[in-house]
Design a protein around this motif. Structure first.
Motif, PDB file in Angstrom:
ATOM      1  N   HIS A 124       0.847  -1.195   0.000  1.00  7.54           N
ATOM      2  CA  HIS A 124       0.000   0.000   0.000  1.00  7.54           C
ATOM      3  C   HIS A 124       0.880   1.241   0.000  1.00  7.54           C
ATOM      4  CE1 HIS A 124      -3.210  -2.752   1.111  1.00  7.54           C
ATOM      5  NE2 HIS A 124      -2.438  -3.181   2.095  1.00  7.54           N
ATOM      6  N   VAL A 125       0.533   2.181  -0.869  1.00 11.55           N
ATOM      7  CA  VAL A 125       1.233   3.457  -0.911  1.00 11.55           C
ATOM      8  C   VAL A 125       0.215   4.550  -0.620  1.00 11.55           C
ATOM      9  CG1 VAL A 125       2.643   5.043  -2.271  1.00 11.55           C
ATOM     10  CG2 VAL A 125       2.877   2.561  -2.621  1.00 11.55           C
ATOM     11  N   ASP A 126       0.405   5.222   0.509  1.00 10.83           N
ATOM     12  CA  ASP A 126      -0.458   6.347   0.876  1.00 10.83           C
ATOM     13  C   ASP A 126       0.116   7.595   0.222  1.00 10.83           C
ATOM     14  OD1 ASP A 126      -1.890   4.583   2.526  1.00 10.83           O
ATOM     15  OD2 ASP A 126      -0.599   5.022   4.239  1.00 10.83           O
ATOM     16  N   ARG A 127      -0.795   8.448  -0.296  1.00 12.92           N
ATOM     17  CA  ARG A 127      -0.360   9.620  -1.041  1.00 12.92           C
ATOM     18  C   ARG A 127      -0.729  10.920  -0.324  1.00 12.92           C
ATOM     19  NH1 ARG A 127      -2.151   6.996  -6.800  1.00 12.92           N
ATOM     20  NH2 ARG A 127      -4.180   7.134  -5.819  1.00 12.92           N
ATOM     21  N   ALA A 128      -0.094  11.987  -0.730  1.00 13.36           N
ATOM     22  CA  ALA A 128      -0.241  13.291  -0.078  1.00 13.36           C
ATOM     23  C   ALA A 128      -1.674  13.808  -0.082  1.00 13.36           C
ATOM     24  CB  ALA A 128       0.685  14.309  -0.739  1.00 13.36           C
ATOM     25  N   ASP A 129      -2.498  13.357  -1.005  1.00 14.31           N
ATOM     26  CA  ASP A 129      -3.882  13.825  -1.062  1.00 14.31           C
ATOM     27  C   ASP A 129      -4.819  12.979  -0.204  1.00 14.31           C
ATOM     28  OD1 ASP A 129      -4.091  11.488  -2.531  1.00 14.31           O
ATOM     29  OD2 ASP A 129      -4.837  12.452  -4.352  1.00 14.31           O
ATOM     30  N   GLY A 130      -4.269  12.042   0.566  1.00 17.60           N
ATOM     31  CA  GLY A 130      -5.076  11.187   1.431  1.00 17.60           C
ATOM     32  C   GLY A 130      -5.528   9.890   0.778  1.00 17.60           C
ATOM     33  N   SER A 131      -5.254   9.726  -0.496  1.00 16.01           N
ATOM     34  CA  SER A 131      -5.632   8.491  -1.188  1.00 16.01           C
ATOM     35  C   SER A 131      -4.567   7.417  -0.964  1.00 16.01           C
ATOM     36  CB  SER A 131      -5.815   8.744  -2.687  1.00 16.01           C
ATOM     37  OG  SER A 131      -4.567   9.088  -3.287  1.00 16.01           O
TER      38      SER A 131
END
Length: 187
Positions: A124-131
Motif C-alpha cells: 500500500h502506498v499512501d499519497r499526499a492527497d489522502g488516497s
C-alpha cells in the motif's frame, strides 16, 4: 508531481540504497544508464507512506534524485524509503521506483525483510492527497549489480507498476557493499 507529458526515466543504474556504506556515500550502485520512457499523468499525488503488512513495514516515503552518474541516491535514513521523483508517482501509468536500505552498521534497516515477500502480498502506498493505491506482488528477483536487466526492471509493461529495490546477496567487505540487488515487481 510529475509533468503530464511523457517523462524520460533514467534506468537508475541500479540503486544506491544499499548499506552499510562508507560514511557519506549513501551506498553503492549498479551500472549503465539506459533511458526508458513512461507516460505520466499529472493527477496523482506524491507518495508519503509505504505499508507492507506481510513483512511489518510502515514507513515514510521521501523523494530521491539521481546523482551525476545517473544513479539513484539512497535515502538518508535507514528506517525510511525513497521514491524516484523523476519517474511516475505510484499509481500513475509506468514504473514507480521505491528504494530502501537492507541494513546499516547497527542492524536491520527498513527493507531487511523485503526478500521474504511472496507473490500475492499487498503493498500500500499512501499519497499526499489522502488516497491510497494498492499493488500486488507479482514476483521477486535478484540480480548482480553489474547485470541488472534495465528494460525488464524499468520497462512499463502495462498500467501502473511498482518496483521495490534493495540490496541482497553476499556482502563484499572490500567494496563495503552487497553484490546484488533484490527487486520486487508489483502491479
Amino acid at each position: 508531481m510529475a509533468a503530464s507529458a511523457p517523462v524520460l526515466i533514467t534506468a537508475l543504474a541500479l540503486v544506491t540504497a544499499c548499506a552499510p556504506a562508507a560514511a557519506g556515500t549513501g551506498g553503492v550502485s549498479g551500472q549503465g544508464a539506459q533511458v526508458m520512457a513512461a507516460t505520466v499523468s499529472a493527477d496523482v499525488a506524491d507518495p508519503v507512506r509505504l505499508r507492507i503488512p506481510s513483512i511489518g513495514v510502515s514507513t515514510r516515503v521521501t523523494g530521491l534524485r539521481l546523482d551525476a552518474g545517473g544513479r539513484l541516491i539512497a535515502p538518508k535514513r535507514f528506517d525510511q524509503v525513497g521514491w524516484h521523483r523523476g519517474g511516475p508517482e505510484p499509481g500513475e501509468r509506468g514504473v514507480a521506483v521505491i528504494a530502501g536500505h537492507v541494513d546499516s552498521t547497527t542492524g536491520p534497516a527498513v527493507f531487511y525483510r523485503l526478500r521474504q515477500l511472496r507473490p500475492g502480498a499487498r503493498v500500500h502506498v499512501d499519497r499526499a492527497d489522502g488516497s491510497t493505491v494498492t499493488f500486488t506482488v507479482q514476483r521477486l528477483a535478484r540480480y548482480p549489480k553489474n547485470r541488472v536487466p534495465d528494460r525488464e526492471v524499468y520497462g512499463s509493461g502495462g498500467g501502473a507498476q511498482l518496483r521495490l529495490i534493495t540490496c541482497g546477496g553476499d556482502f563484499d567487505r572490500k567494496r563495503r557493499s552487497y553484490r546484488d540487488n533484490v527487486v520486487v515487481y508489483a502491479g
